[in-house]
Design a protein around this motif. Structure first.
Motif, mmCIF file in Angstrom:
data_model
loop_
_atom_site.group_PDB
_atom_site.id
_atom_site.type_symbol
_atom_site.label_atom_id
_atom_site.label_comp_id
_atom_site.label_asym_id
_atom_site.label_seq_id
_atom_site.Cartn_x
_atom_site.Cartn_y
_atom_site.Cartn_z
ATOM 1 N N LEU A 166 0.810 -1.107 -0.148
ATOM 2 C CA LEU A 166 -0.101 -0.204 0.046
ATOM 3 C C LEU A 166 0.800 1.230 -0.084
ATOM 4 N N ILE A 167 1.982 1.233 0.792
ATOM 5 C CA ILE A 167 2.819 2.303 0.903
ATOM 6 C C ILE A 167 3.548 2.476 -0.648
ATOM 7 N N MET A 168 4.164 1.424 -1.075
ATOM 8 C CA MET A 168 4.418 1.421 -2.385
ATOM 9 C C MET A 168 3.749 2.426 -3.456
ATOM 10 N N GLN A 169 2.364 1.666 -3.432
ATOM 11 C CA GLN A 169 1.361 2.228 -4.369
ATOM 12 C C GLN A 169 1.058 3.781 -4.130
ATOM 13 N N LEU A 170 1.137 4.336 -3.143
ATOM 14 C CA LEU A 170 0.618 5.758 -2.599
ATOM 15 C C LEU A 170 2.035 6.554 -2.581
ATOM 16 N N SER A 171 3.249 5.833 -2.950
ATOM 17 C CA SER A 171 4.414 6.871 -2.532
ATOM 18 C C SER A 171 4.819 7.710 -3.583
ATOM 19 N N SER A 172 4.257 7.624 -4.621
ATOM 20 C CA SER A 172 4.934 8.424 -5.780
ATOM 21 C C SER A 172 4.654 9.831 -5.908
ATOM 22 N N PRO A 173 3.533 10.460 -5.140
ATOM 23 C CA PRO A 173 3.292 11.741 -5.055
ATOM 24 C C PRO A 173 4.347 12.532 -4.359
ATOM 25 N N VAL A 174 4.839 11.781 -3.200
ATOM 26 C CA VAL A 174 5.997 12.119 -2.413
ATOM 27 C C VAL A 174 7.418 11.566 -3.040
ATOM 28 N N GLY A 175 7.569 10.641 -3.413
ATOM 29 C CA GLY A 175 8.944 10.020 -3.811
ATOM 30 C C GLY A 175 9.246 10.720 -5.027
ATOM 31 N N VAL A 176 8.367 10.825 -5.997
ATOM 32 C CA VAL A 176 8.842 11.479 -7.400
ATOM 33 C C VAL A 176 9.472 12.770 -7.354
ATOM 34 N N PRO A 177 8.606 13.779 -6.494
ATOM 35 C CA PRO A 177 9.292 14.892 -6.471
ATOM 36 C C PRO A 177 10.560 14.874 -5.593
ATOM 37 N N PHE A 178 10.595 14.073 -4.737
ATOM 38 C CA PHE A 178 12.014 13.975 -3.895
ATOM 39 C C PHE A 178 13.078 13.600 -4.897
ATOM 40 N N THR A 179 12.877 12.483 -5.645
ATOM 41 C CA THR A 179 13.913 12.197 -6.650
ATOM 42 C C THR A 179 14.131 13.180 -7.470
ATOM 43 N N TYR A 180 13.510 13.936 -8.034
ATOM 44 C CA TYR A 180 13.505 15.060 -8.976
ATOM 45 C C TYR A 180 14.439 16.204 -8.408
ATOM 46 N N TYR A 181 14.092 16.339 -7.329
ATOM 47 C CA TYR A 181 14.952 17.398 -6.449
ATOM 48 C C TYR A 181 16.229 16.841 -6.106
ATOM 49 N N LEU A 182 16.498 15.615 -6.010
ATOM 50 C CA LEU A 182 17.831 14.934 -5.677
ATOM 51 C C LEU A 182 18.656 14.937 -7.180
ATOM 52 N N LEU A 183 18.082 14.487 -8.139
ATOM 53 C CA LEU A 183 18.659 14.587 -9.348
ATOM 54 C C LEU A 183 19.029 15.995 -9.690
ATOM 55 N N ASN A 184 18.061 16.781 -9.536
ATOM 56 C CA ASN A 184 18.419 18.481 -9.826
ATOM 57 C C ASN A 184 19.456 18.743 -9.086
ATOM 58 N N GLY A 185 19.622 18.425 -7.741
ATOM 59 C CA GLY A 185 20.795 18.879 -6.919
ATOM 60 C C GLY A 185 22.096 18.335 -7.350
ATOM 61 N N LEU A 186 22.022 17.098 -8.089
ATOM 62 C CA LEU A 186 23.371 16.631 -8.306
ATOM 63 C C LEU A 186 23.724 16.753 -9.875
ATOM 64 N N GLY A 187 23.093 18.083 -10.199
ATOM 65 C CA GLY A 187 23.469 18.468 -11.568
ATOM 66 C C GLY A 187 22.632 17.810 -12.749
ATOM 67 N N PHE A 188 21.837 17.185 -12.813
ATOM 68 C CA PHE A 188 21.057 16.591 -13.840
ATOM 69 C C PHE A 188 20.235 17.554 -14.242
ATOM 70 N N SER A 189 19.820 17.605 -15.450
ATOM 71 C CA SER A 189 18.924 18.633 -16.156
ATOM 72 C C SER A 189 18.198 18.033 -17.336
ATOM 73 N N GLY A 190 17.362 18.790 -18.164
ATOM 74 C CA GLY A 190 16.699 18.316 -19.352
ATOM 75 C C GLY A 190 15.325 18.172 -18.989
ATOM 76 N N LYS A 191 14.848 18.222 -20.388
ATOM 77 C CA LYS A 191 13.107 18.219 -20.036
ATOM 78 C C LYS A 191 12.577 16.904 -19.736
ATOM 79 N N ASP A 192 13.467 15.907 -19.802
ATOM 80 C CA ASP A 192 13.066 14.485 -19.709
ATOM 81 C C ASP A 192 13.300 14.121 -18.273
ATOM 82 N N LEU A 193 13.787 15.145 -17.165
ATOM 83 C CA LEU A 193 14.171 14.831 -15.889
ATOM 84 C C LEU A 193 13.016 14.411 -15.163
#
Length: 226
Positions: free
Chosen positions: A13-40
């Motif tokens: 259940l947690i896995m199914q409901l985690s995307s609204p929190v997990g995806v923005p966190f991953t985006y923030y993490l990748l962006n902080g590591l220097g990754f960019s682009g429209k497919d981020l």
């Protein structure tokens, strides 16, 4: 219900409901590591799905580690299990086809938006193939067949138990216009599980069916990325 089963259900259940929190966190993490682009954004979604499904898979295996050591006396022999594992693929495909025909009579368009989205993610991030074809089906069979169907079978007969399990299975895919289609597939997997008392049987059927569905729609060029 066993404590381990409750943990698996909660993890799923947690896995199914985690995307609204997990995806923005991953985006923030990748962006902080220097990754960019429209497919981020798509990369963030793919990475989170791979992480969350893998984590849920590991937790599930750990919770069921003791059960995996023992074979039930009611379990079918290997030849019988192999037969039903193969038959399960055709039963599920037949049920899917029949349900799709019925849905069309009520004006439901054929095809799955969920599948199209998965294909799109795999083409951008081939590792998502593991989520859609391996981790996802295994987790679903453990949750909807072994735990929900198996628990209901202790008090109810086959049909009510399979119906409850299959409706939950269908709801988890969030395509309610295809409720009948997913329910028919769920019944097929419940049936082969009941015939063999081996959860590996519907797991094999489910994985095989997903692999067939994905490979039949993937651009052949994607294989050059592996």
């Amino acid at each position: 219900m066993k404590r381990e089963y409750k943990i698996v259900l909660l993890t799923y259940l947690i896995m199914q409901l985690s995307s609204p929190v997990g995806v923005p966190f991953t985006y923030y993490l990748l962006n902080g590591l220097g990754f960019s682009g429209k497919d981020l954004e798509s990369r963030s979604l793919s990475l989170w799905l791979l992480f969350s499904f893998s984590a849920a898979f590991i937790v599930t295996l750990y919770c069921l580690r003791r059960e995996m050591r023992f074979r039930s006396q009611k379990a079918a022999s290997f030849p019988v299990s192999a037969f039903w594992a193969s038959a399960g693929v055709f039963l599920a495909l037949f049920g899917q086809l029949a349900a799709a025909r019925i849905e069309m009579l009520f004006g439901v368009e054929p095809g799955s938006e969920n599948t199209r989205e998965i294909i799109g993610m795999i083409e951008k991030a081939p590792a998502i193939f593991l989520v859609a074809a391996v981790f996802g089906p295994i987790l679903e069979e453990v949750v909807f067949r072994k735990i929900i169907f198996g628990t209901c079978m202790q008090r109810l007969g086959f049909f009510p138990s399979a119906l409850i399990s299959s409706l939950f299975f269908s709801a988890a895919h969030m395509e309610f216009e295809h409720l009948l289609l997913y329910t028919a597939i769920g019944f097929a997997f419940c049936y082969v599980y009941r015939k063999t008392n081996r959860i590996l049987v519907p797991i094999f059927s489910h994985v095989s069916m997903n692999v067939i569905a994905i490979l039949s729609q993937l651009d052949p060029k994607i294989f050059s990325m592996f």
